[in-house]
Design a protein around this motif. Sequence first.
Motif, short mmCIF file in Angstrom:
data_model
loop_
_atom_site.label_atom_id
_atom_site.label_comp_id
_atom_site.label_asym_id
_atom_site.label_seq_id
_atom_site.Cartn_x
_atom_site.Cartn_y
_atom_site.Cartn_z
N VAL A 1 84.78 -18.23 37.21
CA VAL A 1 85.58 -19.21 37.95
C VAL A 1 86.83 -19.61 37.20
O VAL A 1 87.92 -19.70 37.78
CB VAL A 1 84.73 -20.47 38.27
CG1 VAL A 1 85.60 -21.55 38.93
CG2 VAL A 1 83.58 -20.11 39.18
N TYR A 2 86.71 -19.84 35.89
CA TYR A 2 87.83 -20.40 35.13
C TYR A 2 88.86 -19.36 34.71
O TYR A 2 89.59 -19.55 33.74
CB TYR A 2 87.31 -21.15 33.92
CG TYR A 2 86.64 -22.46 34.27
CD1 TYR A 2 87.02 -23.18 35.39
CD2 TYR A 2 85.62 -22.97 33.48
CE1 TYR A 2 86.40 -24.37 35.72
CE2 TYR A 2 85.00 -24.16 33.80
CZ TYR A 2 85.39 -24.86 34.92
OH TYR A 2 84.79 -26.04 35.24
N SER A 3 88.89 -18.26 35.39
CA SER A 3 89.98 -17.30 35.25
C SER A 3 90.22 -16.69 36.62
O SER A 3 89.38 -16.79 37.51
CB SER A 3 89.63 -16.20 34.23
OG SER A 3 88.74 -15.25 34.80
N ASP A 4 91.35 -16.10 36.80
CA ASP A 4 91.67 -15.49 38.09
C ASP A 4 91.28 -14.02 38.16
O ASP A 4 91.63 -13.33 39.12
CB ASP A 4 93.17 -15.64 38.36
CG ASP A 4 93.59 -17.10 38.52
OD1 ASP A 4 92.77 -17.87 39.06
OD2 ASP A 4 94.70 -17.46 38.10
N ALA A 5 90.54 -13.56 37.16
CA ALA A 5 90.13 -12.15 37.14
C ALA A 5 89.17 -11.88 38.30
O ALA A 5 88.28 -12.68 38.58
CB ALA A 5 89.46 -11.82 35.81
N PRO A 6 89.31 -10.78 38.98
CA PRO A 6 88.41 -10.47 40.09
C PRO A 6 87.01 -10.12 39.60
O PRO A 6 86.82 -9.70 38.45
CB PRO A 6 89.08 -9.26 40.75
CG PRO A 6 89.86 -8.61 39.65
CD PRO A 6 90.34 -9.73 38.77
N TYR A 7 86.05 -10.33 40.46
CA TYR A 7 84.68 -9.91 40.17
C TYR A 7 84.07 -9.46 41.49
O TYR A 7 84.51 -9.84 42.57
CB TYR A 7 83.86 -11.03 39.53
CG TYR A 7 83.64 -12.23 40.43
CD1 TYR A 7 82.57 -12.29 41.31
CD2 TYR A 7 84.51 -13.31 40.39
CE1 TYR A 7 82.38 -13.38 42.14
CE2 TYR A 7 84.34 -14.41 41.21
CZ TYR A 7 83.27 -14.45 42.08
OH TYR A 7 83.08 -15.53 42.90
N GLY A 8 83.03 -8.64 41.38
CA GLY A 8 82.41 -8.11 42.58
C GLY A 8 80.90 -8.18 42.52
O GLY A 8 80.32 -8.79 41.60
N ASP A 9 80.26 -7.57 43.48
CA ASP A 9 78.80 -7.61 43.56
C ASP A 9 78.16 -7.01 42.31
O ASP A 9 77.12 -7.49 41.84
CB ASP A 9 78.32 -6.86 44.80
CG ASP A 9 78.62 -7.62 46.09
OD1 ASP A 9 78.86 -8.84 46.00
OD2 ASP A 9 78.62 -6.98 47.16
N ALA A 10 78.77 -5.96 41.77
CA ALA A 10 78.19 -5.32 40.58
C ALA A 10 78.18 -6.29 39.40
O ALA A 10 77.21 -6.32 38.62
CB ALA A 10 78.99 -4.06 40.23
N ASP A 11 79.23 -7.11 39.27
CA ASP A 11 79.28 -8.09 38.18
C ASP A 11 78.20 -9.16 38.35
O ASP A 11 77.53 -9.54 37.38
CB ASP A 11 80.66 -8.75 38.13
CG ASP A 11 81.76 -7.76 37.85
OD1 ASP A 11 81.73 -7.14 36.77
OD2 ASP A 11 82.65 -7.60 38.70
N LEU A 12 78.04 -9.64 39.57
CA LEU A 12 77.03 -10.66 39.82
C LEU A 12 75.62 -10.09 39.66
O LEU A 12 74.71 -10.77 39.16
CB LEU A 12 77.21 -11.26 41.22
CG LEU A 12 78.51 -12.02 41.47
CD1 LEU A 12 78.50 -12.64 42.87
CD2 LEU A 12 78.75 -13.09 40.41
N ASP A 13 75.43 -8.84 40.11
CA ASP A 13 74.11 -8.20 39.92
C ASP A 13 73.77 -8.09 38.44
O ASP A 13 72.64 -8.36 38.03
CB ASP A 13 74.11 -6.80 40.55
CG ASP A 13 74.07 -6.85 42.07
OD1 ASP A 13 73.64 -7.90 42.62
OD2 ASP A 13 74.49 -5.86 42.71
N ARG A 14 74.74 -7.68 37.64
CA ARG A 14 74.49 -7.53 36.21
C ARG A 14 74.23 -8.89 35.56
O ARG A 14 73.33 -9.02 34.72
CB ARG A 14 75.67 -6.84 35.54
CG ARG A 14 75.36 -6.44 34.10
CD ARG A 14 76.50 -5.69 33.45
NE ARG A 14 76.18 -5.31 32.10
CZ ARG A 14 77.05 -4.98 31.18
NH1 ARG A 14 78.36 -4.95 31.50
NH2 ARG A 14 76.68 -4.64 29.96
N PHE A 15 75.01 -9.89 35.94
CA PHE A 15 74.79 -11.24 35.41
C PHE A 15 73.37 -11.72 35.73
O PHE A 15 72.64 -12.20 34.85
CB PHE A 15 75.82 -12.21 36.00
CG PHE A 15 75.61 -13.64 35.60
CD1 PHE A 15 76.15 -14.14 34.42
CD2 PHE A 15 74.89 -14.51 36.42
CE1 PHE A 15 75.96 -15.46 34.05
CE2 PHE A 15 74.70 -15.83 36.06
CZ PHE A 15 75.23 -16.31 34.87
#
Length: 426
Positions: A133-147
Amino acid sequence: MIVEFIGCSGAGKTSLAMEVRRRCHASRRAILSVDLVRDHAGLRWMTDPSMINLAADVISFPSFVRAYGRNGEFVRFAFDRLRRHAPSTFAKYNYRLNIVRKVGVDALARRASDRRTVLVDEGVLLSAYQLFVYSDAPYGDADLDRFARLVPMPDRIVYVKAPLDLLVDRAIRRPDPRRELAGRSRDQVADRLARAVDLFEGLAVRDAVRERLLIAEITDDSREGFEEAVQQVLVGLGGGAAETPPKQVRSIAFVGSEASGKSTILNEVEAWLGRDHQVRRIHAGKPPSTWLTFLPHVLLPAFRTLFPEQRLLRVEAKMEEDPPTRGSYPLLYAFRSVMLAYERRALILGALQRSPGGTIVLSDRYPSGTGGAPDGPQLGHLPLPSGRPSARRLLAALEGRLYRDIPAPDIVFHLSAPLEVTLARN
């Protein structure tokens, strides 16, 4: 059992966790994760969040080291994302320290959870804020799955939801805004919180989260809405009514506008209840002085003479006509507001503590948790100097804490009367 509260800034995670802990206090079945830090000799006095975080950095680090073998892959994932996407060098190192602290406190909570339920309002799952959230870098489903696959999971997850408009209002009203939101316009705050809403909605559908998930919705700032969310959590955790203290009525509050008949009705209720119960009557709207505030009250007439423009009614009338700019309201007004909060807390807690079992405390008026309300905090909703410590900021935080320490009454009667009746009575 470990129960972690997640959700946007301002959703009410901490307030909800504290109230659930209070409801379970009699059985000592639940503690807050912050108690794992403060439960050391010499640290129980701590209330300032920054001081608590510093203590947690030290106390949790050995646990972080011991748990690194289990959580090392998550730590490396988080550190790598912060290396690439943190909004500044300071943020990169500060957020990494935050990750270390949260993983260490999680390890402390796991040891304590064999005996108690640990309620966590700033846990490892909430580190998603720093990562996504605290950066404007994009993230996707793969990032959330890994998290979701790597993060240490609690036994239950309480997702505290609130409407975006309410989140924005609370973020702007906070006397101690988060560094990332301080000094931003309403639209910028709304954009940041909307990004956070999208994040937590995305996390909520991950299998590892969904199977542990309990949703608590706070729809407005009313006491009733908050109570409904508390009951959702208690029932969802398997406590339900068993977690709630016995429904013996100990306090009844009579609130409403001037000349609505509070005192008259209270007189009748006091006489009626007094036939079968011990009754103690207080006036929370005009609390008496305490030993700590007696001298300031003695000096108050002199201050009013020396500074007539800082009389409470004049200051409030001026604020209605010309809302104060950032940090411009008088310090004497701030001190008086904190004194009133302290006296109200002392009166109500003292009345409850000094009343033997079965005694009912009747209160004419009662403190509200709504900033700017007639009997609520007067400083937290006012503008404050941004980005630096100040006396007004400290006083606003102290006033808010004093009001939060006041327990809710068991029964509230809200009285009203037609305008023409109240005008005739006055």
